[in-house]
Enzyme design. Structure first.
Site, PDB file in Angstrom:
ATOM      1  N   SER A 146       0.842  -1.210   0.000  1.00  0.00           N
ATOM      2  CA  SER A 146       0.000   0.000   0.000  1.00  0.00           C
ATOM      3  C   SER A 146       0.868   1.247   0.000  1.00  0.00           C
ATOM      4  CB  SER A 146      -0.867  -0.019   1.268  1.00  0.00           C
ATOM      5  OG  SER A 146      -1.408   1.262   1.537  1.00  0.00           O
ATOM      6  N   TYR A 159      -3.671  -0.045   9.891  1.00  0.00           N
ATOM      7  CA  TYR A 159      -3.460  -0.421   8.487  1.00  0.00           C
ATOM      8  C   TYR A 159      -2.043  -0.085   8.057  1.00  0.00           C
ATOM      9  CZ  TYR A 159      -4.618  -0.612   3.457  1.00  0.00           C
ATOM     10  OH  TYR A 159      -4.656  -0.909   2.111  1.00  0.00           O
TER      11      TYR A 159
HETATM   12  P1  NAP Z   1     -11.848  -4.977  -0.750  1.00  0.00           P
HETATM   13  O1  NAP Z   1     -12.635  -4.484  -1.896  1.00  0.00           O
HETATM   14  O2  NAP Z   1     -12.256  -4.606   0.640  1.00  0.00           O
HETATM   15  O3  NAP Z   1     -11.708  -6.582  -0.834  1.00  0.00           O
HETATM   16  C1  NAP Z   1     -11.001  -7.240   0.171  1.00  0.00           C
HETATM   17  C2  NAP Z   1     -11.217  -8.720  -0.030  1.00  0.00           C
HETATM   18  O4  NAP Z   1     -10.557  -9.433   1.030  1.00  0.00           O
HETATM   19  C3  NAP Z   1     -12.703  -9.094   0.046  1.00  0.00           C
HETATM   20  O5  NAP Z   1     -13.005 -10.100  -0.896  1.00  0.00           O
HETATM   21  C4  NAP Z   1     -12.821  -9.642   1.458  1.00  0.00           C
HETATM   22  O6  NAP Z   1     -13.846 -10.592   1.597  1.00  0.00           O
HETATM   23  C5  NAP Z   1     -11.486 -10.343   1.603  1.00  0.00           C
HETATM   24  N1  NAP Z   1     -11.177 -10.635   3.005  1.00  0.00           N
HETATM   25  C6  NAP Z   1     -11.152  -9.773   4.034  1.00  0.00           C
HETATM   26  N2  NAP Z   1     -10.834 -10.421   5.169  1.00  0.00           N
HETATM   27  C7  NAP Z   1     -10.649 -11.729   4.851  1.00  0.00           C
HETATM   28  C8  NAP Z   1     -10.304 -12.899   5.575  1.00  0.00           C
HETATM   29  N3  NAP Z   1     -10.086 -12.876   6.897  1.00  0.00           N
HETATM   30  N4  NAP Z   1     -10.217 -14.080   4.910  1.00  0.00           N
HETATM   31  C9  NAP Z   1     -10.458 -14.129   3.579  1.00  0.00           C
HETATM   32  N5  NAP Z   1     -10.791 -13.062   2.821  1.00  0.00           N
HETATM   33  C10 NAP Z   1     -10.870 -11.877   3.461  1.00  0.00           C
HETATM   34  O7  NAP Z   1     -10.349  -4.516  -0.908  1.00  0.00           O
HETATM   35  P2  NAP Z   1      -9.520  -4.074  -2.196  1.00  0.00           P
HETATM   36  O8  NAP Z   1      -9.611  -2.599  -2.349  1.00  0.00           O
HETATM   37  O9  NAP Z   1      -9.837  -4.985  -3.342  1.00  0.00           O
HETATM   38  O10 NAP Z   1      -8.067  -4.394  -1.636  1.00  0.00           O
HETATM   39  C11 NAP Z   1      -7.475  -5.660  -1.798  1.00  0.00           C
HETATM   40  C12 NAP Z   1      -6.101  -5.542  -1.191  1.00  0.00           C
HETATM   41  O11 NAP Z   1      -5.442  -4.395  -1.752  1.00  0.00           O
HETATM   42  C13 NAP Z   1      -6.125  -5.311   0.308  1.00  0.00           C
HETATM   43  O12 NAP Z   1      -5.018  -5.967   0.906  1.00  0.00           O
HETATM   44  C14 NAP Z   1      -5.949  -3.791   0.440  1.00  0.00           C
HETATM   45  O13 NAP Z   1      -5.358  -3.429   1.680  1.00  0.00           O
HETATM   46  C15 NAP Z   1      -5.005  -3.528  -0.692  1.00  0.00           C
HETATM   47  N6  NAP Z   1      -4.975  -2.166  -1.215  1.00  0.00           N
HETATM   48  C16 NAP Z   1      -6.118  -1.560  -1.645  1.00  0.00           C
HETATM   49  C17 NAP Z   1      -6.006  -0.276  -2.194  1.00  0.00           C
HETATM   50  C18 NAP Z   1      -7.189   0.491  -2.713  1.00  0.00           C
HETATM   51  O14 NAP Z   1      -7.042   1.707  -2.964  1.00  0.00           O
HETATM   52  N7  NAP Z   1      -8.344  -0.129  -2.898  1.00  0.00           N
HETATM   53  C19 NAP Z   1      -4.770   0.345  -2.298  1.00  0.00           C
HETATM   54  C20 NAP Z   1      -3.646  -0.311  -1.789  1.00  0.00           C
HETATM   55  C21 NAP Z   1      -3.773  -1.577  -1.262  1.00  0.00           C
HETATM   56  P3  NAP Z   1     -15.260 -10.150   2.239  1.00  0.00           P
HETATM   57  O15 NAP Z   1     -15.860  -9.124   1.346  1.00  0.00           O
HETATM   58  O16 NAP Z   1     -16.055 -11.427   2.295  1.00  0.00           O
HETATM   59  O17 NAP Z   1     -14.960  -9.583   3.605  1.00  0.00           O
HETATM   60  C1  GCO Z   2      -7.026   5.173   3.049  1.00  0.00           C
HETATM   61  C2  GCO Z   2      -7.106   4.245   1.865  1.00  0.00           C
HETATM   62  C3  GCO Z   2      -5.725   3.733   1.511  1.00  0.00           C
HETATM   63  C4  GCO Z   2      -5.828   2.786   0.346  1.00  0.00           C
HETATM   64  C5  GCO Z   2      -4.501   2.242  -0.025  1.00  0.00           C
HETATM   65  C6  GCO Z   2      -3.563   3.295  -0.517  1.00  0.00           C
HETATM   66  O1  GCO Z   2      -7.965   5.158   3.854  1.00  0.00           O
HETATM   67  O2  GCO Z   2      -6.025   5.903   3.129  1.00  0.00           O
HETATM   68  O3  GCO Z   2      -7.982   3.176   2.128  1.00  0.00           O
HETATM   69  O4  GCO Z   2      -5.160   3.126   2.610  1.00  0.00           O
HETATM   70  O5  GCO Z   2      -6.647   1.721   0.670  1.00  0.00           O
HETATM   71  O6  GCO Z   2      -3.938   1.467   0.969  1.00  0.00           O
HETATM   72  O7  GCO Z   2      -2.416   2.645  -1.043  1.00  0.00           O
END
Ligand code: NAP
Ligand code: GCO
Length: 266
Positions: A146, A159
């Site tokens: 992230s 986080y």
């Molecule tokens: P999301 O839309 O919230 O999806 C997260 C997924 O993880 C969901 O399918 C959720 O399932 C699953 N999950 C959560 N807890 C779990 C557990 N204990 N066991 C199995 N599955 C679990 O998140 P996203 O935005 O796609 O992010 C995916 C990854 O990228 C995460 O690690 C997040 O921190 C990272 N990330 C996101 C962003 C962003 O801007 N979106 C940026 C940087 C990093 P349920 O829905 O059933 O809970």
């Molecule tokens: C926040 C956002 C970020 C993104 C991502 C950025 O609340 O700042 O959720 O944390 O999810 O991790 O890289």
């Protein structure tokens, strides 16, 4: 170099938490590159939702119900995937949660829950899968890090601590298992349009954009939020033989956020 080096033909990939969002996009890209796809989610309902999404996209996958924080469940799922597919070549530790709470208002139990999913679980799943990768003589582990692996901000203490730790876990797996031809790298997405960030993009009552939405666009040289599609090529690269000498690297896919002080007020 040959273009086949970017192919995932014959590979078996497990993407955790991939019913939708970033995990779904990465799994879809891996399928396009030729991999066989396994995914898990925390409940049968979530897995079924994921299976429907993959079917609609015309992607053949196998779904497993597994809470990635549960070591016994992870071990059982790992064994089942190996029984079903014969091996695991690629692991993407994608499952993650966030709790946006001012640190002094956050309960220790809430802090621990974020650490459990975002840091302990990648350890648990990687530990379960690595022996098979060693046996096979190769493996790819990609941890979804992230911006918060490098930067802090208000309300995301747990986080940021987890994602900072995940950066170092990535480097340590690379260090400890590189000699077995296992490459462990991270992808550090910028701000991506998914359900996880939807609260940061909600329209205001007067119809204006969320202040945070405008803030992120001003902090991003690309002047936009990322999409899950922006992550697909980098993920295929890190999962493929084209990156066999890339190890312990966090590839930030952020439109330039980490390089940019931010747009000056007009
Ligand atoms: P999301 O839309 O919230 O999806 C997260 C997924 O993880 C969901 O399918 C959720 O399932 C699953 N999950 C959560 N807890 C779990 C557990 N204990 N066991 C199995 N599955 C679990 O998140 P996203 O935005 O796609 O992010 C995916 C990854 O990228 C995460 O690690 C997040 O921190 C990272 N990330 C996101 C962003 C962003 O801007 N979106 C940026 C940087 C990093 P349920 O829905 O059933 O809970
Ligand atoms: C926040 C956002 C970020 C993104 C991502 C950025 O609340 O700042 O959720 O944390 O999810 O991790 O890289």
């Amino acid at each position: 170099m040959e273009m086949k080096d970017f192919s995932l033909e014959g590979k078996v990939a497990w993407i955790t938490g991939a019913s939708y969002g970033i995990g779904f996009a990465i799994a879809s890209a891996f399928a396009t590159a030729g991999a066989k796809i396994c995914f898990n989610d925390i409940s049968q309902a979530a897995v079924d939702r994921g299976l429907a999404n993959y079917k609609e996209a015309g992607i053949e996958v196998k779904g497993y119900v597994c809470d990635v924080t549960n070591e016994e469940a992870v071990q059982a799922t790992t064994e089942q995937i190996i029984k079903d597919f014969g091996k695991i070549d690629i692991l993407v530790n994608n499952a993650g949660i966030i709790k946006r709470i001012p640190m002094c208002d956050m309960k220790a139990s809430e802090f621990r829950q974020v650490i459990d999913v975002d840091l302990n679980a990648p350890f648990i799943v990687s530990k379960a899968v690595i022996p098979n990768m060693i046996k096979n003589g190769h493996g790819k582990i990609i941890n979804i890090c992230s911006m918060m692996s490098e930067l802090g901000r208000e309300t995301v203490s747990a986080y940021a601590a987890a994602k900072g730790g995940l950066k170092m876990l990535t480097r340590n797996i690379a260090s400890e298992y590189g000699e077995y031809n296992i490459q462990c790298n991270g992808i550090g997405p910028g701000y991506i349009e998914t359900p996880q960030t939807a609260p940061l993009r909600e329209r205001q009552p007067d119809g204006s954009r969320h202040p945070f939405d405008q803030f992120i666009v001003s902090k991003t040289p690309a002047a936009r939020w990322g999409t899950t599609a922006d992550l697909q090529g980098p993920a295929v690269f890190l999962a493929s033989d084209a990156s066999n000498f890339v190890n312990g690297h966090i590839l930030y896919v952020d439109g330039g956020i980490l390089a940019y002080i931010g747009k000056q007020p007009q």
